[in-house]
Design a protein around this motif. Structure first.
Motif, PDB file in Angstrom:
ATOM      1  N   TYR A 180     -11.827  -0.707   9.370  1.00  0.00           N
ATOM      2  CA  TYR A 180     -11.965  -1.949   8.613  1.00  0.00           C
ATOM      3  C   TYR A 180     -12.916  -2.867   9.371  1.00  0.00           C
ATOM      4  O   TYR A 180     -12.693  -3.199  10.520  1.00  0.00           O
ATOM      5  N   LYS A 186      -5.300   8.548   4.911  1.00  0.00           N
ATOM      6  CA  LYS A 186      -5.329   8.444   6.376  1.00  0.00           C
ATOM      7  C   LYS A 186      -4.383   9.425   7.051  1.00  0.00           C
ATOM      8  O   LYS A 186      -4.220   9.385   8.276  1.00  0.00           O
ATOM      9  N   GLU A 237      -0.645   0.829  14.562  1.00  0.00           N
ATOM     10  CA  GLU A 237      -1.466   1.578  13.600  1.00  0.00           C
ATOM     11  C   GLU A 237      -2.909   1.631  14.054  1.00  0.00           C
ATOM     12  O   GLU A 237      -3.419   0.663  14.614  1.00  0.00           O
ATOM     13  N   ASP A 247       0.851  -1.193   0.000  1.00  0.00           N
ATOM     14  CA  ASP A 247       0.000   0.000   0.000  1.00  0.00           C
ATOM     15  C   ASP A 247       0.888   1.246   0.000  1.00  0.00           C
ATOM     16  O   ASP A 247       0.704   2.151   0.802  1.00  0.00           O
ATOM     17  N   ASN A 303      -3.530   7.445  -0.367  1.00  0.00           N
ATOM     18  CA  ASN A 303      -4.084   6.927   0.879  1.00  0.00           C
ATOM     19  C   ASN A 303      -4.334   8.156   1.754  1.00  0.00           C
ATOM     20  O   ASN A 303      -3.408   8.922   2.050  1.00  0.00           O
ATOM     21  N   ARG A 331      -5.393   2.949  -4.139  1.00  0.00           N
ATOM     22  CA  ARG A 331      -6.433   3.851  -3.624  1.00  0.00           C
ATOM     23  C   ARG A 331      -7.030   4.638  -4.782  1.00  0.00           C
ATOM     24  O   ARG A 331      -6.517   5.699  -5.159  1.00  0.00           O
ATOM     25  N   TYR A 355       6.202  -7.747   4.536  1.00  0.00           N
ATOM     26  CA  TYR A 355       4.907  -7.067   4.523  1.00  0.00           C
ATOM     27  C   TYR A 355       3.868  -7.968   3.865  1.00  0.00           C
ATOM     28  O   TYR A 355       4.123  -8.554   2.805  1.00  0.00           O
ATOM     29  N   ASN A 406       5.387  -6.499   9.132  1.00  0.00           N
ATOM     30  CA  ASN A 406       4.118  -5.789   9.276  1.00  0.00           C
ATOM     31  C   ASN A 406       2.969  -6.613   8.719  1.00  0.00           C
ATOM     32  O   ASN A 406       3.011  -7.040   7.554  1.00  0.00           O
ATOM     33  N   GLU A 407       1.952  -6.838   9.557  1.00  0.00           N
ATOM     34  CA  GLU A 407       0.704  -7.502   9.150  1.00  0.00           C
ATOM     35  C   GLU A 407       0.941  -8.738   8.296  1.00  0.00           C
ATOM     36  O   GLU A 407       0.547  -8.784   7.125  1.00  0.00           O
ATOM     37  N   TRP A 413      -1.785   5.763  12.162  1.00  0.00           N
ATOM     38  CA  TRP A 413      -1.532   5.734  10.721  1.00  0.00           C
ATOM     39  C   TRP A 413      -2.268   6.885  10.097  1.00  0.00           C
ATOM     40  O   TRP A 413      -3.485   6.818  10.046  1.00  0.00           O
ATOM     41  N   HIS A 428       7.529   1.383   5.814  1.00  0.00           N
ATOM     42  CA  HIS A 428       7.519  -0.021   6.232  1.00  0.00           C
ATOM     43  C   HIS A 428       8.838  -0.655   5.832  1.00  0.00           C
ATOM     44  O   HIS A 428       8.922  -1.849   5.628  1.00  0.00           O
TER      45      HIS A 428
HETATM   46  C1  GCB Z   1      -2.227  -1.286   7.258  1.00  0.00           C
HETATM   47  C2  GCB Z   1      -0.902  -1.376   6.631  1.00  0.00           C
HETATM   48  C3  GCB Z   1      -0.515  -0.088   5.952  1.00  0.00           C
HETATM   49  C4  GCB Z   1      -1.700   0.445   5.165  1.00  0.00           C
HETATM   50  C5  GCB Z   1      -2.822   0.731   6.134  1.00  0.00           C
HETATM   51  C6  GCB Z   1      -4.086   1.231   5.447  1.00  0.00           C
HETATM   52  O1  GCB Z   1      -2.554  -2.013   8.144  1.00  0.00           O
HETATM   53  O2  GCB Z   1       0.098  -1.759   7.532  1.00  0.00           O
HETATM   54  O3  GCB Z   1       0.587  -0.301   5.137  1.00  0.00           O
HETATM   55  O4  GCB Z   1      -1.369   1.572   4.431  1.00  0.00           O
HETATM   56  O5  GCB Z   1      -3.146  -0.422   6.826  1.00  0.00           O
HETATM   57  O6  GCB Z   1      -4.200   2.400   5.174  1.00  0.00           O
HETATM   58  O7  GCB Z   1      -4.948   0.414   5.184  1.00  0.00           O
END
Ligand code: GCB
Length: 628
Positions: free
Chosen positions: A503, A595, A528, A205, A593, A583, A399, A437-438, A573, A374
């Motif tokens: 989410y 956020k 995050e 992402d 993105n 996106r 990732y 990460n995740e 985040w 990341h």
């Molecule tokens: C996450 C990821 C990050 C994404 C974020 C998102 O959990 O670690 O890389 O950008 O969510 O905005 O969905």
């Protein structure tokens, strides 16, 4: 012997010979990374480089057999590989490329933001430039790259210096034999394609910026030089600073002197048969490094003809029960996540000024910490964080769904981690190495992968914490949140990406959630949480993408998190909106993105102020004395 047999033997011999040559030319990996290349005198190769976009790899591969020219072409005899950098010498000569007449790109810098048609480009692109240098006798020369995304094949004066994989890691080749006094030519093939075996893998992402994204320089060193060193407070005995100095040669009996002039400290050590000297210094008189007082000392390292300077801050970081202790005192990490992107200029951030812009915003937010997501960010980040007093979480791009069963993928991930630790292990700001990460918690291969990564980091550095951003586990019926990821047991701090209310639900749900972390007697950290909002889009708080929705989400989340007794920090985040090809919502995302707490134009959203005020409260709650 028949002609046929002769022919076969001849052919076989030729193939074997070519194979042997190719191995030499093709197989060269970088030399061990120079410690503190940052402060070594150097000749910069930054500036304008010619470039050729080569999506079909015409300059790299045979068009029928698709083999790299590296494997069978003698550059002196063929103009086909672009690294031959051939120039027309006769009227009838056919050469179908010409660097000199090709346009230029600025180095450092991603290609995506320098040419409109390269915004989405993923593939091969060639860079070329000339430079002059006067070589000094008795010196060795290293060609250093801060980072090239993703694979770099480097050629100096028509010969291969080597190749490197990993888009965010520094690397260097010894080029003493390839360089000459006077004019030299360097050609770099860069390939930023995503692939399943790479780290990261096929999807992320964030933007896959290609190119020579960080500085390039030539570093001269004496014959015998300081290859590596580490100097950190011993977390168990903080009155002692420990470490080592490693010379490039396994030479015993060499002296190494370390001095901290301001503290009137100077001691000389002797190398063992491996060329390594163990270092022990009294740190009693040294002032500790704190975010509020980021005291650094000039440290001078000297051995033979080599002298190196560094700026080192001294502090300890430990996890003790549910507490995080900085210099022995409980601390709360008031953090924010960050991508390495300068939205005001566009593209990858690479300079001290870029980092100063981003860190300035983080300080306005009352942060004492940053999560550099990341992947390894440029070296200015850790240097500036040392100077400004910002604690850092540093990470490698293990990732989502990278390939957890492929040994080459693992080797790549570990290599990226090693070079990050190698580069930043003397930085006071860095307190956490994040190995992932995740990543999918149900996958046993992933668990072995992450455990090996954590083990590898701990072998390199015992003075910092190891963690990874994990997923939470939510019991939808019971409205209970836990952390069941088995990697939590191997992590010094349990860190999760949270996102309740974004989410899978909306913010009404947040106050109903109960956290159960009773199975983890460790500091708990939210790596995050967040919600997308377009700057200046206002409305009812239930209206998704508005600043109001994001602000509501922050209010509810902070209240909920504040109830968790073991919470010791967070990195929501994210600081700034960032480019992402995932996106695609028109008029809202448009490739970004959303956020961020700050828009790509540098404007603060409502939620920025909510987090800023919360952090002011947290700072007051977690006061500590700056004792030494
Ligand atoms: C996450 C990821 C990050 C994404 C974020 C998102 O959990 O670690 O890389 O950008 O969510 O905005 O969905």
């Amino acid at each position: 012997m028949s002609n046929l047999n002769n022919n076969l033997i001849y052919r076989f011999g030729t193939v074997a010979l070519l194979w042997a040559i190719s191995f030499m030319a093709y197989g060269q990996k970088p030399a061990p990374l120079l410690q503190n290349a940052y402060h070594r005198p150097s000749v910069s190769l930054n500036g304008q480089w010619h470039y050729i976009v080569d999506p079909y790899e015409t300059g790299y591969r045979n068009h029928r057999r698709w083999e790299p020219f590296d494997e069978f072409v003698n550059t002196k005899a063929s103009a086909a590989p672009y690294w031959a950098n051939a120039k027309k010498t006769a009227p009838s000569q056919r050469i179908e490329y010409d660097f000199e007449r090709s346009p230029t790109l600025e180095v450092p810098g991603d290609w995506n933001h320098q040419q409109d048609e390269l915004l989405y480009y993923e593939g091969t692109l060639w860079y070329e430039r000339d430079f002059s240098i006067e070589l000094q006798p008795g010196q060795r020369y290293f060609l250093y790259f801060g980072a090239v995304n993703y694979r770099a094949d480097v050629y100096l004066n028509g010969q291969k210096a080597g190749y490197h994989e990993g888009g965010y890691s520094p690397f260097n080749f010894e080029v003493t034999e390839l360089l000459k006094s006077g004019l030299n030519e360097i050609v770099v093939r860069v390939d930023n394609r995503r692939s399943a075996g790479r780290v990261p893998g096929l999807t992320t992402d964030w933007w896959n910026y290609g190119g020579i994204t960080r500085e390039v320089k030539i570093i001269p060193v004496p014959d015998v030089f300081i290859q590596d060193y580490m100097l950190q407070l011993d977390p168990e005995q903080p009155a002692i600073a420990r470490g080592y100095v490693q010379l490039n040669e396994a030479k015993p009996g060499q002296t190494v002197t370390i001095s901290i002039p301001e503290a009137k400290l100077s001691r000389t050590f002797t190398t063992d048969t491996a060329g390594r000297a163990a270092i022990v210094l009294s740190a009693e008189g040294l002032k500790r490094w704190y975010p509020e007082r980021p005291k650094r000392y000039e440290v001078v390292l000297q051995s033979g003809r080599d002298t190196l300077l560094d700026q080192i801050g001294f502090r300890t970081i430990q996890a003790s029960g549910q507490d995080l202790l900085l210099n022995g005192q409980p601390i709360f990490l008031r953090g924010i996540s960050l991508h390495e992107e300068n939205p005001m200029r566009g593209g990858r951030a690479y300079s001290r000024e870029d980092m100063a812009l981003l860190f300035g915003w983080a300080r306005e937010l009352n942060c004492n910490m940053l999560r550099l997501a990341h992947y390894p960010h440029n070296e200015h980040a850790a240097r500036l964080a040392d100077e400004l007093g910002l604690l850092l979480w540093e990470e490698v791009p293990v990732y989502w769904g990278i390939n957890y069963t492929n040994p080459e993928t693992y080797a790549q991930a570990e290599q990226q981690m090693q070079s990050l630790v190698q580069r930043d292990k003397n930085r006071a700001s860095v307190i956490i190495w994040s190995v992932a990460n995740e990543t999918p918690r149900e996958d046993p291969d992933r668990l072995s992968f992450l455990k090996s990564m954590a083990g590898a980091v701990r072998q390199l550095d015992t003075t910092r914490l190891v963690s990874a951003a994990l997923d939470r586990t939510e019991d939808k019926q019971e409205k209970r949140v836990t952390v069941t990821d088995p990697f939590a047991a191997y992590s010094d701090m349990v860190s999760v990406n949270e996102y309740i209310g974004w989410y899978g639900s909306t913010p009404e749900r947040i106050p109903q959630m109960r956290w159960d972390l009773s199975s983890h007697d460790k500091p708990f950290f939210i790596s995050e949480f967040g919600a997308g909002a377009l700057y200046n889009y206002r409305g009812a708080r239930e209206e998704i993408w508005t600043e109001d929705y994001q602000a509501w989400m922050y209010e509810e989340t902070l209240q909920m998190l504040d109830e968790i007794p073991s919470l010791r920090g967070m990195t929501p985040w994210i600081l700034v909106d960032f480019r992402s090809p995932r996106r695609n919502l028109p008029n809202i995302q448009d490739g970004w993105n959303r956020k961020g707490l700050i828009s790509e134009g540098g404007f603060k959203k409502e939620a920025f102020y909510i987090l800023r005020d919360y952090y002011a409260k947290k700072a007051a709650q977690y006061r500590y004395d700056i004792k030494n």
